[in-house]
Design a protein around this motif. Structure first.
Motif, PDB file in Angstrom:
ATOM      1  N   HIS A 156     112.714  27.407  12.989  1.00  0.00           N
ATOM      2  CA  HIS A 156     112.967  27.918  14.331  1.00  0.00           C
ATOM      3  C   HIS A 156     112.043  29.078  14.661  1.00  0.00           C
ATOM      4  O   HIS A 156     111.931  30.046  13.910  1.00  0.00           O
ATOM      5  CB  HIS A 156     114.415  28.394  14.474  1.00  0.00           C
ATOM      6  CG  HIS A 156     114.689  28.951  15.836  1.00  0.00           C
ATOM      7  ND1 HIS A 156     114.542  30.296  16.136  1.00  0.00           N
ATOM      8  CD2 HIS A 156     115.052  28.333  17.000  1.00  0.00           C
ATOM      9  CE1 HIS A 156     114.825  30.479  17.422  1.00  0.00           C
ATOM     10  NE2 HIS A 156     115.129  29.314  17.957  1.00  0.00           N
ATOM     11  N   ARG A 158     110.213  30.890  18.535  1.00  0.00           N
ATOM     12  CA  ARG A 158     109.910  30.809  19.966  1.00  0.00           C
ATOM     13  C   ARG A 158     108.512  31.366  20.201  1.00  0.00           C
ATOM     14  O   ARG A 158     108.110  32.338  19.569  1.00  0.00           O
ATOM     15  CB  ARG A 158     110.933  31.605  20.780  1.00  0.00           C
ATOM     16  CG  ARG A 158     112.321  30.986  20.806  1.00  0.00           C
ATOM     17  CD  ARG A 158     113.299  31.912  21.504  1.00  0.00           C
ATOM     18  NE  ARG A 158     114.578  31.263  21.779  1.00  0.00           N
ATOM     19  CZ  ARG A 158     115.612  31.880  22.353  1.00  0.00           C
ATOM     20  NH1 ARG A 158     115.514  33.149  22.704  1.00  0.00           N
ATOM     21  NH2 ARG A 158     116.746  31.222  22.566  1.00  0.00           N
ATOM     22  N   ASP A 176     122.481  29.294  19.613  1.00  0.00           N
ATOM     23  CA  ASP A 176     121.234  28.972  20.324  1.00  0.00           C
ATOM     24  C   ASP A 176     120.193  28.400  19.365  1.00  0.00           C
ATOM     25  O   ASP A 176     119.478  27.441  19.702  1.00  0.00           O
ATOM     26  CB  ASP A 176     120.674  30.219  21.005  1.00  0.00           C
ATOM     27  CG  ASP A 176     121.519  30.674  22.187  1.00  0.00           C
ATOM     28  OD1 ASP A 176     122.474  29.954  22.538  1.00  0.00           O
ATOM     29  OD2 ASP A 176     121.232  31.747  22.747  1.00  0.00           O
ATOM     30  N   GLU A 180     118.577  24.620  19.576  1.00  0.00           N
ATOM     31  CA  GLU A 180     117.140  24.366  19.666  1.00  0.00           C
ATOM     32  C   GLU A 180     116.656  23.500  18.512  1.00  0.00           C
ATOM     33  O   GLU A 180     115.798  22.615  18.695  1.00  0.00           O
ATOM     34  CB  GLU A 180     116.392  25.699  19.732  1.00  0.00           C
ATOM     35  CG  GLU A 180     116.627  26.432  21.055  1.00  0.00           C
ATOM     36  CD  GLU A 180     116.113  27.863  21.084  1.00  0.00           C
ATOM     37  OE1 GLU A 180     115.131  28.152  20.365  1.00  0.00           O
ATOM     38  OE2 GLU A 180     116.679  28.690  21.829  1.00  0.00           O
TER      39      GLU A 180
END
Length: 288
Positions: A156, A158, A176, A180
């Motif tokens: 994970h 971003r 969250d 994702e």
């Protein structure tokens, strides 16, 4: 009271990985040693400037108990500069070729988010792809993994290493992250990828406090019934929190790794293999 590792059996977590015909058992936790063939990785002690240095480090890590060697040629530290794909290839491919030739029993992973680098690395002797971006930085990655049929670490993150520090807003951190990751899992499964390892991405688009929350809630990842890889080695959540230099962060790393093991971690990605293997041996002895 049962340990987290005992509990996660209720979810029928996958316990083996097929690494190019070599079956890696995860019935006990395993160590992934970090081999950075880069001049700018966040921990100076991990930087390797030549194939010869990489070979020497690989030999030491295997002797110390590493089950996996993770070779990376692109620094993913916060704010890291971008490098050209060709330069990344020129860093990782010779190192992987040399390690595979010298240590044919070794299971080598390539740490890259680029599909072309991943494919070249697999062709040079690697057996696993470790992608910090979960396919977001190269749309060809998932198709490449499916075609090569190798294990894939889905981490994970971003944004990019340059922008991730500004992307730390979550409604519920773990919910969250799980959401994702599940979106990516659906795509990988549909493409036919069979061996997937989850990495919650400590330090990637997470603050120090969020890293601690994530560590405390690792058990929640058991619901996805996949092996869990954790990378806490010498990261800022240790040395910044303690107010020490990164070179002093090994004891703190060991403490956090032990807690991660209690929470059900299957693979620890580390700079310090010998000490981590000792930690796993002690953990395993206490949970027999």
């Amino acid at each position: 009271m049962p340990t987290a590792r005992a509990k996660d059996t209720l979810f029928h977590k996958k316990r083996t990985l097929n690494c190019n015909g070599k079956i890696l058992s995860l019935n006990t936790p395993q160590v992934m040693g970090i081999l950075n063939v880069t001049p700018d990785s966040f921990y100076a002690g991990s930087r390797l400037g030549s194939v010869e240095e990489a070979l020497k480090k690989a030999e030491q890590m295997l002797t110390d108990g590493a089950a996996l060697l993770d070779v990376g040629g692109y620094s993913s530290r916060p704010g890291a500069a971008d490098i050209a794909e060709q330069e990344e290839l020129e860093r990782v491919v010779p190192a992987i070729e040399a390690i595979a030739k010298a240590f044919p029993e070794a299971i080598i992973s390539v740490d890259t988010f680029r599909a072309r680098v991943a494919e070249a690395a697999i062709g040079s002797g690697a057996a696993l792809i470790n992608d910090i971006s979960a396919g977001t930085l190269d749309e060809a990655m998932f198709g490449t993994v499916a075609r090569l049929q190798v294990p894939y670490v889905l981490m994970h993150m971003r944004g990019t290493p340059k922008t991730m520090s500004s992307l730390t807003s979550y409604e519920d951190l773990v919910v969250d992250i799980l959401d994702e990751l599940q979106q990516k899992l659906a795509l990988l499964t549909a493409a036919g990828v069979k061996d997937i390892i989850l990495d919650p991405g400590f330090g990637f688009a997470k603050t120090v406090d969020q890293n601690f929350e994530l560590l405390n809630r690792l058990q929640e990842f058991a619901m996805l019934e996949l092996p869990l890889l954790v990378g806490l080695s010498r990261k800022s959540m240790t040395y910044k929190f303690l107010g020490i230099d990164q070179s002093e962060a090994l004891p703190g790393t060991i403490a956090l790794n032990m807690f991660a093991l209690i929470q059900g971690t299957d693979i620890l990605r580390v700079h310090d293999v010998k000490e981590t293997k000792q930690t796993i041996d002690l953990f395993t002895k206490t949970t027999l």
